[in-house]
Motif scaffolding. Structure first.
Motif, PDB file in Angstrom:
ATOM      1  N   LEU A 137       0.726  -1.055   0.188  1.00 13.09           N
ATOM      2  CA  LEU A 137       0.070  -0.149   0.024  1.00 13.09           C
ATOM      3  C   LEU A 137       0.924   1.244  -0.152  1.00 13.09           C
ATOM      4  CD1 LEU A 137      -3.017   0.877  -0.037  1.00 13.09           C
ATOM      5  CD2 LEU A 137      -2.729   1.428   3.177  1.00 13.09           C
TER       6      LEU A 137
ATOM      7  N   ASP B 197      -1.630   6.862   2.210  1.00 16.00           N
ATOM      8  CA  ASP B 197      -2.694   6.089   2.756  1.00 16.00           C
ATOM      9  C   ASP B 197      -3.269   4.417   3.607  1.00 16.00           C
ATOM     10  OD1 ASP B 197      -4.886   6.508   0.115  1.00 16.00           O
ATOM     11  OD2 ASP B 197      -2.780   6.353  -0.950  1.00 16.00           O
ATOM     12  N   SER B 198      -4.563   4.542   3.903  1.00 18.28           N
ATOM     13  CA  SER B 198      -4.841   3.702   4.925  1.00 18.28           C
ATOM     14  C   SER B 198      -5.679   2.899   4.690  1.00 18.28           C
ATOM     15  CB  SER B 198      -4.618   4.075   6.404  1.00 18.28           C
ATOM     16  OG  SER B 198      -5.428   5.049   6.729  1.00 18.28           O
ATOM     17  N   ILE B 199      -5.809   2.007   5.196  1.00 12.49           N
ATOM     18  CA  ILE B 199      -6.999   1.040   5.178  1.00 12.49           C
ATOM     19  C   ILE B 199      -7.631  -0.150   6.312  1.00 12.49           C
ATOM     20  CG2 ILE B 199      -6.749   0.506   2.894  1.00 12.49           C
ATOM     21  CD1 ILE B 199      -5.931  -2.121   2.365  1.00 12.49           C
TER      22      ILE B 199
ATOM     23  N   ALA C 127      -5.774   2.819  -2.583  1.00  8.51           N
ATOM     24  CA  ALA C 127      -5.109   3.645  -2.124  1.00  8.51           C
ATOM     25  C   ALA C 127      -5.863   5.133  -2.925  1.00  8.51           C
ATOM     26  CB  ALA C 127      -3.925   3.705  -3.350  1.00  8.51           C
ATOM     27  N   ASP C 128      -6.889   5.911  -2.248  1.00 13.33           N
ATOM     28  CA  ASP C 128      -7.332   6.911  -2.627  1.00 13.33           C
ATOM     29  C   ASP C 128      -6.383   8.451  -2.716  1.00 13.33           C
ATOM     30  OD1 ASP C 128     -10.364   5.892  -2.697  1.00 13.33           O
ATOM     31  OD2 ASP C 128     -10.785   6.361  -1.304  1.00 13.33           O
ATOM     32  N   ASN C 129      -5.503   8.253  -2.231  1.00 11.50           N
ATOM     33  CA  ASN C 129      -4.679   9.608  -1.563  1.00 11.50           C
ATOM     34  C   ASN C 129      -3.384   9.345  -3.033  1.00 11.50           C
ATOM     35  OD1 ASN C 129      -6.135  10.713   0.095  1.00 11.50           O
ATOM     36  ND2 ASN C 129      -4.054   9.359   2.097  1.00 11.50           N
ATOM     37  N   TYR C 130      -3.376   8.146  -2.829  1.00  9.32           N
ATOM     38  CA  TYR C 130      -1.415   7.957  -3.903  1.00  9.32           C
ATOM     39  C   TYR C 130      -2.602   7.962  -5.453  1.00  9.32           C
ATOM     40  CZ  TYR C 130       0.899   4.771  -6.936  1.00  9.32           C
ATOM     41  OH  TYR C 130       1.645   4.706  -8.452  1.00  9.32           O
TER      42      TYR C 130
ATOM     43  N   SER D  82      -1.768   0.295   7.180  1.00 12.67           N
ATOM     44  CA  SER D  82      -0.855   2.085   7.374  1.00 12.67           C
ATOM     45  C   SER D  82       0.113   1.425   5.830  1.00 12.67           C
ATOM     46  CB  SER D  82      -0.557   3.007   7.920  1.00 12.67           C
ATOM     47  OG  SER D  82      -1.180   2.665   8.946  1.00 12.67           O
TER      48      SER D  82
END
Length: 260
Positions: A88, A92-94, A169-172, A102
């Motif tokens: 990841l 990003d974190s899930i 990975a929304d931010n990525y 993280s």
């Protein structure tokens, strides 16, 4: 392979050498680094196998693929590694099955560059340059390949992105959509993919189409620098990736790209 990188443990890797490696001592080879390595070579792991070794043997014998060294990098509790965090991207974190994770892909990349690639290049006859150093993976492994191609293109010149878990990975992906594309990219996605982390095949498909569009916008020449393979009815499993693997080998390791 040991580790000098905090939170990324060392682990054994499995190495495939092409036919004639021992006899043709003058010859150097490209290298493909596979993630989720326990599933790459026959007979594979609990999720099945890519059959990468047997497919490579056949494709090489038919003249559709350059002879290459294949390296399978495993992960999992047996090695103390955390797949979700290693694959990841940072930032990003899930939450997966009730547990938070993280991103530590940058540390994983440092482990590859500092601990894995140097001894392999020293002990085996690799070509070693970015044009002949490839990486491939699926799902979260596809995501980390995308990240390596974007952030480490000076070392990994071609990436094989199979069924990437872009949903994690929304931010990525937000940063990626406005950034450059660098490494040559083979991107494959089936129309019926779903996983424990993302049940919607439409999310998988649309994310992949969006990522491919960003490759094109960044200047990748279609077919030469970037190739998208859509698989009608394709599922999210090792058998599906094995069926696409010959196309990746033929494109990424095209015999016409080898001088001899």
């Amino acid at each position: 392979v040991g580790s000098t990188v905090t939170n990324v443990p060392g682990r054994p890797v499995t190495i495939y050498l092409p036919r004639g490696y021992a006899q043709n001592t003058w010859k150097k080879y490209p290298v493909v680094y596979f993630h989720d390595g326990q599933n790459v070579f026959f007979p594979g792991g609990p999720f099945g196998t890519w059959d990468a070794d047997r497919i490579a043997n056949y494709e090489i014998s038919q003249g559709r693929m350059r002879e290459a060294i294949l390296v399978a990098i495993p992960n999992g509790n047996a090695y103390g590694s955390n797949r979700l965090e290693e694959y990841l991207p940072d930032g990003d974190s899930i939450v997966y099955q009730g547990s938070p994770y993280s991103g530590k892909a940058d540390a994983y990349a440092r482990w590859m560059l500092d601990n894995l690639l140097p001894p392999l290049d020293f002990n085996f006859r690799t070509l070693g340059d970015a044009a002949n150093t490839l990486t491939a993976g699926s799902s979260m492994g596809g995501l980390v390949c995308d990240s390596l191609g974007l952030t480490r293109a000076g070392r990994f010149g071609t990436v094989g992105i199979f069924s990437p878990a872009y949903w994690a990975a929304d931010n990525y992906m937000l940063a990626r959509s406005i950034g450059p594309g660098t490494a040559r990219a083979f991107l494959s996605m089936g129309t019926a993919e779903a996983s424990a982390g993302e049940s919607s095949s439409n999310v998988y498909w649309q994310d992949a189409v969006g990522a491919y569009s960003s490759f094109v916008r960044s200047g990748h020449a279609i077919n030469r620098d970037g190739l998208f393979v859509g698989v009608p009815g394709g599922l999210h499993n090792e058998a599906a990736w094995a069926r696409v693997l010959p196309q990746f080998f033929a494109w990424a390791l095209d015999p016409w790209r080898e001088a001899n």
